[in-house]
Write a protein that holds these residues in place. Structure first.
Motif, PDB file in Angstrom:
ATOM      1  N   LEU A 266       0.836  -1.194   0.000  1.00  0.00           N
ATOM      2  CA  LEU A 266       0.000   0.000   0.000  1.00  0.00           C
ATOM      3  C   LEU A 266       0.870   1.243   0.000  1.00  0.00           C
ATOM      4  N   ALA A 267       0.648   2.120  -0.965  1.00  0.00           N
ATOM      5  CA  ALA A 267       1.386   3.383  -1.037  1.00  0.00           C
ATOM      6  C   ALA A 267       0.628   4.466  -0.275  1.00  0.00           C
ATOM      7  N   ILE A 268       1.347   5.198   0.560  1.00  0.00           N
ATOM      8  CA  ILE A 268       0.751   6.297   1.315  1.00  0.00           C
ATOM      9  C   ILE A 268       1.623   7.533   1.134  1.00  0.00           C
ATOM     10  N   THR A 269       1.013   8.610   0.654  1.00  0.00           N
ATOM     11  CA  THR A 269       1.742   9.865   0.495  1.00  0.00           C
ATOM     12  C   THR A 269       1.547  10.705   1.752  1.00  0.00           C
ATOM     13  N   ALA A 270       2.620  10.910   2.488  1.00  0.00           N
ATOM     14  CA  ALA A 270       2.546  11.695   3.721  1.00  0.00           C
ATOM     15  C   ALA A 270       3.939  12.157   4.093  1.00  0.00           C
ATOM     16  N   ASP A 271       3.988  13.245   4.832  1.00  0.00           N
ATOM     17  CA  ASP A 271       5.226  13.797   5.355  1.00  0.00           C
ATOM     18  C   ASP A 271       5.263  13.511   6.854  1.00  0.00           C
ATOM     19  N   VAL A 272       6.354  12.955   7.349  1.00  0.00           N
ATOM     20  CA  VAL A 272       6.425  12.594   8.768  1.00  0.00           C
ATOM     21  C   VAL A 272       6.411  13.811   9.679  1.00  0.00           C
ATOM     22  N   THR A 273       6.556  14.999   9.136  1.00  0.00           N
ATOM     23  CA  THR A 273       6.467  16.208   9.954  1.00  0.00           C
ATOM     24  C   THR A 273       5.028  16.708  10.080  1.00  0.00           C
TER      25      THR A 273
ATOM     26  N   LEU B  81       9.559  10.635  16.262  1.00  0.00           N
ATOM     27  CA  LEU B  81       8.758  10.676  17.484  1.00  0.00           C
ATOM     28  C   LEU B  81       7.272  10.716  17.164  1.00  0.00           C
ATOM     29  N   THR B  82       6.891  11.555  16.212  1.00  0.00           N
ATOM     30  CA  THR B  82       5.471  11.715  15.901  1.00  0.00           C
ATOM     31  C   THR B  82       4.897  10.459  15.262  1.00  0.00           C
ATOM     32  N   THR B  83       5.641   9.869  14.338  1.00  0.00           N
ATOM     33  CA  THR B  83       5.160   8.640  13.701  1.00  0.00           C
ATOM     34  C   THR B  83       4.948   7.546  14.735  1.00  0.00           C
TER      35      THR B  83
END
Length: 243
Positions: A57-64, A118-120
């Motif tokens: 599964l491809a997910i487009t997201a920024d870890v920030t 940390l957020t992830t």
């Protein structure tokens, strides 16, 4: 596949559009795991997921972006199931002298390398604890040895190292935490350096790298396949010729 592991394990890999992240996602999928590939570059992760096929599964997201990560957590849960392996791989290495001209690079590294991990982890922690899981934090040799010109990058990696050890103790026995500290690996990591002189020197060094992303991915895959009574807490790896 190791007979001690269930084929339905579900992994989320950040920074999965290239390098160690891509190689790890491919290694997991080859083991029969379902894999969520998370990265900012939509076209790239979508192409990799299509190539891998069912269970990718491809997910487009920024870890920030925490909101994007929360949305990703819901998407993975709905389309693949509960995440039980998290690979915090997303990171940038914007080396250069400590000067005002580099201040945007410094803040970007702190945001991605440290706060992103940390957020992830915070967003996916409930899923990881629910039934037992693994967290793999990708650090660096720079998390052990600081050198001139890598100070802020090293600071983010030293921070990851300290946080990983604390997290390891806190999450016992539900989640195993492994810190992976690669040396020079043949990836695109140095191509983003904005300081011209540093970029030239580092890219020359990396052009001669003998360790590949696949080498690191193989080690990560081995680690998560160990039986639950065994935890591999820290892995330091370098090319055999690296000082």
């Amino acid at each position: 596949m190791n007979p001690t592991q269930r084929s339905s394990r579900i992994a989320l890999v950040t920074g999965a559009s290239s390098g160690i992240g891509e190689a790890t996602a491919r290694a997991f999928h080859g083991l029969g795991f379902k894999v969520a590939l998370l990265a900012r570059r939509a076209e790239r992760v979508e192409a990799i997921a299509r190539e891998l096929g069912e269970g990718a599964l491809a997910i487009t997201a920024d870890v920030t972006d925490r909101d994007a990560l929360v949305a990703a957590s819901h998407q993975v849960r709905e389309e693949l199931g509960r995440v039980d392996i998290l690979v915090n791989n997303a990171g940038i290495m914007l080396l250069g002298p400590f000067a005002s001209e580099q201040r945007a690079d410094y803040r970007r590294m702190v945001d991605v390398n440290l706060l992103g991990a940390l957020t992830t982890t915070e967003v996916f922690l409930d899923q990881l604890v629910d039934g037992g899981g693994d967290i793999i934090n990708i650090s660096s040799v720079a998390g052990r040895t600081a050198r001139a010109g890598n100070g802020v990058y090293a600071a983010t990696k030293w921070a990851i190292n300290g946080w990983s050890e604390s997290l390891r103790q806190e999450l016992l026995p539900d989640v195993r935490v492994t810190l992976v500290e690669p040396g020079v690996v043949a990836t695109e990591l140095p191509t983003h350096i904005t300081h011209a002189a540093t970029s030239a020197a580092v890219n020359e060094l990396y052009s001669e790298a003998t360790v590949t992303a696949d080498d690191v991915a193989e080690i990560i895959a081995f680690t998560v396949q160990r039986p639950r009574h065994l935890a591999i807490n820290e892995i330091l790896l370098r090319p055999a010729t690296q000082l």
